[in-house]
Design a protein around this motif. Structure first.
Motif, short mmCIF file in Angstrom:
data_model
loop_
_atom_site.label_atom_id
_atom_site.label_comp_id
_atom_site.label_asym_id
_atom_site.label_seq_id
_atom_site.Cartn_x
_atom_site.Cartn_y
_atom_site.Cartn_z
N LEU A 1 -4.56 -41.55 7.59
CA LEU A 1 -3.86 -43.42 8.01
C LEU A 1 -2.38 -43.26 8.36
O LEU A 1 -1.68 -43.57 8.62
CB LEU A 1 -3.94 -44.72 6.63
CG LEU A 1 -3.19 -46.02 7.50
CD1 LEU A 1 -4.29 -47.07 6.63
CD2 LEU A 1 -2.25 -46.05 6.46
N ALA B 1 -1.66 -41.89 11.50
CA ALA B 1 -2.10 -42.76 12.57
C ALA B 1 -0.37 -43.18 12.37
O ALA B 1 -0.39 -43.57 13.90
CB ALA B 1 -3.33 -42.95 12.42
N LYS C 1 -1.44 -50.45 13.99
CA LYS C 1 -2.50 -48.88 13.72
C LYS C 1 -2.47 -49.56 11.91
O LYS C 1 -3.93 -49.23 11.54
CB LYS C 1 -2.07 -47.78 14.03
CG LYS C 1 -3.02 -46.42 13.51
CD LYS C 1 -3.70 -46.80 14.33
CE LYS C 1 -3.92 -46.29 15.16
NZ LYS C 1 -4.78 -45.30 16.22
N ASP D 1 -5.48 -51.80 11.64
CA ASP D 1 -6.76 -52.05 12.32
C ASP D 1 -7.32 -50.60 10.48
O ASP D 1 -8.56 -51.07 10.20
CB ASP D 1 -6.18 -51.43 13.54
CG ASP D 1 -8.16 -50.77 13.41
OD1 ASP D 1 -9.06 -51.72 13.42
OD2 ASP D 1 -8.15 -49.68 14.34
N LEU D 2 -6.53 -49.50 10.57
CA LEU D 2 -7.16 -48.71 10.02
C LEU D 2 -7.21 -49.12 8.07
O LEU D 2 -7.76 -48.72 6.94
CB LEU D 2 -6.14 -47.32 9.98
CG LEU D 2 -6.18 -47.14 11.39
CD1 LEU D 2 -5.64 -45.81 11.46
CD2 LEU D 2 -7.82 -46.66 11.99
N CYS D 3 -6.24 -49.67 7.56
CA CYS D 3 -5.84 -50.68 6.26
C CYS D 3 -7.13 -50.96 5.88
O CYS D 3 -7.75 -51.07 4.52
CB CYS D 3 -5.01 -51.77 6.14
SG CYS D 3 -5.47 -51.67 4.91
N ARG E 1 -10.49 -50.02 6.98
CA ARG E 1 -11.74 -48.95 5.80
C ARG E 1 -11.07 -48.42 5.34
O ARG E 1 -11.91 -47.19 4.28
CB ARG E 1 -11.51 -48.03 7.99
CG ARG E 1 -11.85 -48.85 8.47
CD ARG E 1 -11.79 -47.88 10.33
NE ARG E 1 -11.50 -48.82 11.40
CZ ARG E 1 -12.15 -47.15 11.94
NH1 ARG E 1 -11.74 -46.43 12.63
NH2 ARG E 1 -11.56 -48.50 13.36
N GLU E 2 -9.61 -48.50 4.97
CA GLU E 2 -9.77 -47.61 3.61
C GLU E 2 -9.24 -48.04 2.23
O GLU E 2 -9.47 -47.57 1.18
CB GLU E 2 -7.91 -46.84 4.00
CG GLU E 2 -7.46 -45.67 4.82
CD GLU E 2 -8.67 -44.21 4.39
OE1 GLU E 2 -7.49 -44.21 3.57
OE2 GLU E 2 -9.16 -44.08 4.51
N ILE F 1 -10.71 -41.36 8.47
CA ILE F 1 -10.42 -42.61 7.56
C ILE F 1 -12.08 -43.12 7.72
O ILE F 1 -12.91 -41.78 8.93
CB ILE F 1 -9.54 -43.63 8.62
CG1 ILE F 1 -8.46 -43.02 8.27
CG2 ILE F 1 -9.51 -44.90 8.42
CD1 ILE F 1 -7.19 -43.29 9.40
#
Length: 200
Positions: free
Chosen positions: A8, A11, A24, A27-29, A31-32, A149
């Motif tokens: 993350l 990215a 970004k 969006d990715l947070c 999933r983490e 991720i």
């Protein structure tokens, strides 16, 4: 920020502008960290970078995790704005006294407590900034972790969340129901009832 995982951080740091980096991150947070949701909303002077903790404010440790989430968000911004950057405003849903360390870390920031939602403000003048060094000043992952991720956000439904939690155990065949009960913190019979109610 490194608690969010090296993939993350990389990215976000590789995004062409701060605005794209924050998009970004948002969006990715998901999933983490199943414990936080973040999003952006424009304001006349820039934007607000919002944080919502997915558990109750009455949960022990809520204030600490709220601060950790906000500091991760500020650190993501600092990849583009520099290590000394401070938001003009930090809003907290937590009530009570602001920790003394917060005053030391953010001496020029107005900290609001007992707000309906948590956020940090980002001025419009920074949104087009490019990353300073990719990782920022000395920011490195401090622990070893898988660099990928998660392919999807945490499921909200019982069966989907249980399926995601059991995924790492499927290499050895179907796991026993006792493992599902242990993971969910439920009795075996309660897990069976939940699954039966879903037709599974």
């Amino acid at each position: 920020l490194e608690l969010m995982g090296p993939a993350l951080v990389t990215a976000v740091g590789r995004a062409p502008t701060l605005l794209r980096g924050l998009e970004k991150f948002a969006d990715l947070c998901r999933r983490e960290s199943s414990g936080m949701r973040v999003w952006l909303a424009p304001t006349p002077s820039g934007l607000r970078f919002f944080l919502h903790k997915t558990f109750s404010i009455d949960t022990p440790g809520y204030q600490q995790t709220e601060w950790l989430g906000l500091i991760a968000m500020v650190t993501a911004i600092r990849l583009f704005a520099g290590s000394a950057w401070q938001p003009r405003t930090i809003a907290l849903t937590s009530a009570g006294r602001v920790p003394p360390l917060a005053g030391e870390l953010f001496p020029n920031t107005r900290v609001l407590t007992n707000q309906s939602i948590s956020f940090v403000t980002v001025p419009a003048s920074l949104l087009g900034a490019s990353a300073r060094t990719g990782w920022g000043n000395g920011l490195r992952p401090t622990h070893r972790r898988c660099g990928e991720i998660a392919p999807e956000a945490p499921a909200a439904e019982f069966d989907g969340a249980l399926g995601q939690a059991l995924q790492p155990y499927l290499g050895g065949g179907y796991p026993r129901i006792e493992l599902a009960a242990q993971i969910t913190g439920m009795s075996v019979r309660s897990v069976q009832r939940e699954l039966e109610g879903l037709g599974l």
